[in-house]
Write a protein that holds these residues in place. Structure first.
Motif, mmCIF file in Angstrom:
data_model
loop_
_atom_site.group_PDB
_atom_site.id
_atom_site.type_symbol
_atom_site.label_atom_id
_atom_site.label_comp_id
_atom_site.label_asym_id
_atom_site.label_seq_id
_atom_site.Cartn_x
_atom_site.Cartn_y
_atom_site.Cartn_z
ATOM 1 N N ARG A 71 28.574 5.536 41.265
ATOM 2 C CA ARG A 71 27.987 4.821 42.207
ATOM 3 C C ARG A 71 28.159 3.376 42.145
ATOM 4 O O ARG A 71 27.800 2.581 43.134
ATOM 5 N N HIS A 72 28.256 2.781 41.040
ATOM 6 C CA HIS A 72 28.390 1.110 41.087
ATOM 7 C C HIS A 72 29.825 0.940 40.264
ATOM 8 O O HIS A 72 30.014 -0.075 39.977
ATOM 9 N N THR A 73 30.871 1.827 40.782
ATOM 10 C CA THR A 73 32.345 1.426 40.627
ATOM 11 C C THR A 73 32.935 1.753 41.763
ATOM 12 O O THR A 73 32.745 2.613 42.794
ATOM 13 N N SER A 74 34.049 1.051 41.954
ATOM 14 C CA SER A 74 35.024 1.181 43.189
ATOM 15 C C SER A 74 36.429 1.032 43.049
ATOM 16 O O SER A 74 36.587 0.619 41.774
ATOM 17 N N PHE A 75 37.224 1.597 43.757
ATOM 18 C CA PHE A 75 38.555 1.704 43.374
ATOM 19 C C PHE A 75 39.400 1.060 44.351
ATOM 20 O O PHE A 75 39.408 1.459 45.646
ATOM 21 N N ASP A 76 40.473 0.189 44.097
ATOM 22 C CA ASP A 76 41.140 -0.805 45.134
ATOM 23 C C ASP A 76 42.571 -0.281 44.870
ATOM 24 O O ASP A 76 43.247 -0.827 44.133
ATOM 25 N N PRO A 77 43.080 0.758 45.837
ATOM 26 C CA PRO A 77 44.296 1.253 45.348
ATOM 27 C C PRO A 77 45.476 0.014 45.521
ATOM 28 O O PRO A 77 46.665 0.227 45.182
ATOM 29 N N ASN A 78 45.194 -0.920 46.458
ATOM 30 C CA ASN A 78 46.034 -2.004 46.460
ATOM 31 C C ASN A 78 46.309 -2.652 45.390
ATOM 32 O O ASN A 78 47.453 -3.453 44.878
ATOM 33 N N GLU A 79 45.400 -2.778 44.414
ATOM 34 C CA GLU A 79 45.657 -3.438 43.072
ATOM 35 C C GLU A 79 46.574 -2.871 42.253
ATOM 36 O O GLU A 79 46.977 -3.289 41.082
ATOM 37 N N VAL A 80 47.015 -1.686 42.161
ATOM 38 C CA VAL A 80 47.825 -0.594 41.614
ATOM 39 C C VAL A 80 49.094 -1.130 41.621
ATOM 40 O O VAL A 80 49.908 -1.089 40.649
ATOM 41 N N GLY A 81 49.349 -1.723 42.695
ATOM 42 C CA GLY A 81 50.879 -2.077 42.887
ATOM 43 C C GLY A 81 51.595 -1.102 43.561
ATOM 44 O O GLY A 81 51.183 -0.125 43.850
ATOM 45 N N ASP A 82 53.248 -1.529 43.771
ATOM 46 C CA ASP A 82 53.962 -0.449 44.202
ATOM 47 C C ASP A 82 54.358 0.507 43.576
ATOM 48 O O ASP A 82 54.946 0.211 42.361
ATOM 49 N N LEU A 83 54.011 1.906 43.719
ATOM 50 C CA LEU A 83 54.601 2.936 43.079
ATOM 51 C C LEU A 83 55.463 3.913 43.844
ATOM 52 O O LEU A 83 55.086 3.990 45.020
ATOM 53 N N LYS A 84 56.341 4.552 43.239
ATOM 54 C CA LYS A 84 57.221 5.549 43.894
ATOM 55 C C LYS A 84 56.573 6.707 43.937
ATOM 56 O O LYS A 84 55.660 6.930 43.341
ATOM 57 N N PRO A 85 56.783 7.627 45.028
ATOM 58 C CA PRO A 85 56.258 8.897 45.234
ATOM 59 C C PRO A 85 56.156 9.889 43.829
ATOM 60 O O PRO A 85 57.275 9.809 43.024
ATOM 61 N N GLY A 86 55.159 10.482 43.515
ATOM 62 C CA GLY A 86 54.991 10.765 42.115
ATOM 63 C C GLY A 86 54.917 10.083 40.884
ATOM 64 O O GLY A 86 54.688 10.746 39.883
ATOM 65 N N GLU A 87 55.060 8.867 40.995
ATOM 66 C CA GLU A 87 54.831 7.965 39.784
ATOM 67 C C GLU A 87 53.356 7.759 39.556
ATOM 68 O O GLU A 87 52.600 7.651 40.474
ATOM 69 N N THR A 88 53.201 7.912 38.232
ATOM 70 C CA THR A 88 51.740 7.600 37.809
ATOM 71 C C THR A 88 51.459 6.187 37.469
ATOM 72 O O THR A 88 52.167 5.581 36.716
ATOM 73 N N PRO A 89 50.488 5.442 37.818
ATOM 74 C CA PRO A 89 49.827 4.137 37.405
ATOM 75 C C PRO A 89 49.873 4.066 35.853
ATOM 76 O O PRO A 89 49.543 5.007 35.343
ATOM 77 N N THR A 90 50.278 2.981 35.332
ATOM 78 C CA THR A 90 49.878 2.498 33.894
ATOM 79 C C THR A 90 48.522 2.551 33.733
ATOM 80 O O THR A 90 47.667 2.243 34.696
ATOM 81 N N GLU A 91 48.007 2.505 32.529
ATOM 82 C CA GLU A 91 46.473 2.235 32.396
ATOM 83 C C GLU A 91 46.316 0.906 32.603
ATOM 84 O O GLU A 91 45.225 0.715 33.330
ATOM 85 N N ALA A 92 47.044 0.028 32.430
ATOM 86 C CA ALA A 92 46.748 -1.348 32.990
ATOM 87 C C ALA A 92 46.547 -1.494 34.223
ATOM 88 O O ALA A 92 45.633 -2.215 34.825
ATOM 89 N N GLN A 93 47.409 -0.897 34.923
ATOM 90 C CA GLN A 93 47.269 -0.873 36.487
ATOM 91 C C GLN A 93 46.089 -0.114 36.981
ATOM 92 O O GLN A 93 45.465 -0.528 38.009
ATOM 93 N N GLY A 94 45.811 1.054 36.323
ATOM 94 C CA GLY A 94 44.609 1.753 36.674
ATOM 95 C C GLY A 94 43.144 0.909 36.593
ATOM 96 O O GLY A 94 42.274 0.889 37.387
ATOM 97 N N GLN A 95 43.171 0.257 35.303
ATOM 98 C CA GLN A 95 42.183 -0.658 35.071
ATOM 99 C C GLN A 95 41.943 -1.778 36.013
ATOM 100 O O GLN A 95 40.771 -2.125 36.421
ATOM 101 N N LYS A 96 43.083 -2.242 36.510
ATOM 102 C CA LYS A 96 42.891 -3.514 37.316
ATOM 103 C C LYS A 96 42.431 -2.901 38.465
ATOM 104 O O LYS A 96 41.606 -3.852 39.404
ATOM 105 N N ALA A 97 42.643 -1.868 38.911
ATOM 106 C CA ALA A 97 42.244 -1.348 40.407
ATOM 107 C C ALA A 97 40.825 -0.890 40.262
ATOM 108 O O ALA A 97 40.126 -0.795 41.393
#
Length: 143
Positions: free
Chosen positions: A51-77
């Protein structure tokens, strides 16, 4: 997800299902706790945190279809707002409610009886033991 022939590092043989007895430090009463946290408890406590957390998919960056974001990208988002102190109290109460099987030999309203009949330090002993059980039975070693 493992297939039928694959196993995870925590097998059924390793998961202790025997309830845990805890003698409360001040009152001397005995509390029986589950051997592991039920899924409903984990879902409920995570919901309080989320309830106190949000996720901004734009912070992950450009990913190709089926590509999984890195842990660093996920933490940034993931954006965690300040978690209010009341959320910890709520999480602890949810934990005790789901983990307590009985209080002093009775399964009738164990958490309510603990809160009504014992000092706060007995309650914190229950929470500490629940957290210890959660950590010991988790596959997530970051806990």
């Amino acid at each position: 997800m493992p297939g039928p022939e694959e196993t995870t590092s925590l097998s059924k043989a390793q998961l202790n299902t025997e309830p845990v007895k805890l003698e409360l430090p001040l009152s001397g009463k005995i509390v029986t706790l589950r051997a592991f946290p039920p899924a409903n408890m984990t879902i409920a406590t995570r919901a309080v945190f989320l309830r106190h957390t949000s996720f901004d998919p734009n912070e992950v960056g450009d990913l190709k279809p089926g590509e999984t974001p890195t842990e660093a990208q996920g933490q940034k988002a993931v954006k965690s707002e300040k978690i209010p102190a009341g959320a910890i109290t709520e999480i602890n109460k949810i934990t005790a409610q789901h983990m307590m099987i009985d209080f002093d030999g009775s399964s009738e309203r164990p958490l309510e009886r603990l809160l009504d009949e014992c000092p706060y330090d007995d309650y914190t002993a229950v929470i500490d033991k629940c957290n210890e059980i959660d950590k010991a039975t988790s596959l997530d070693k970051k806990k």
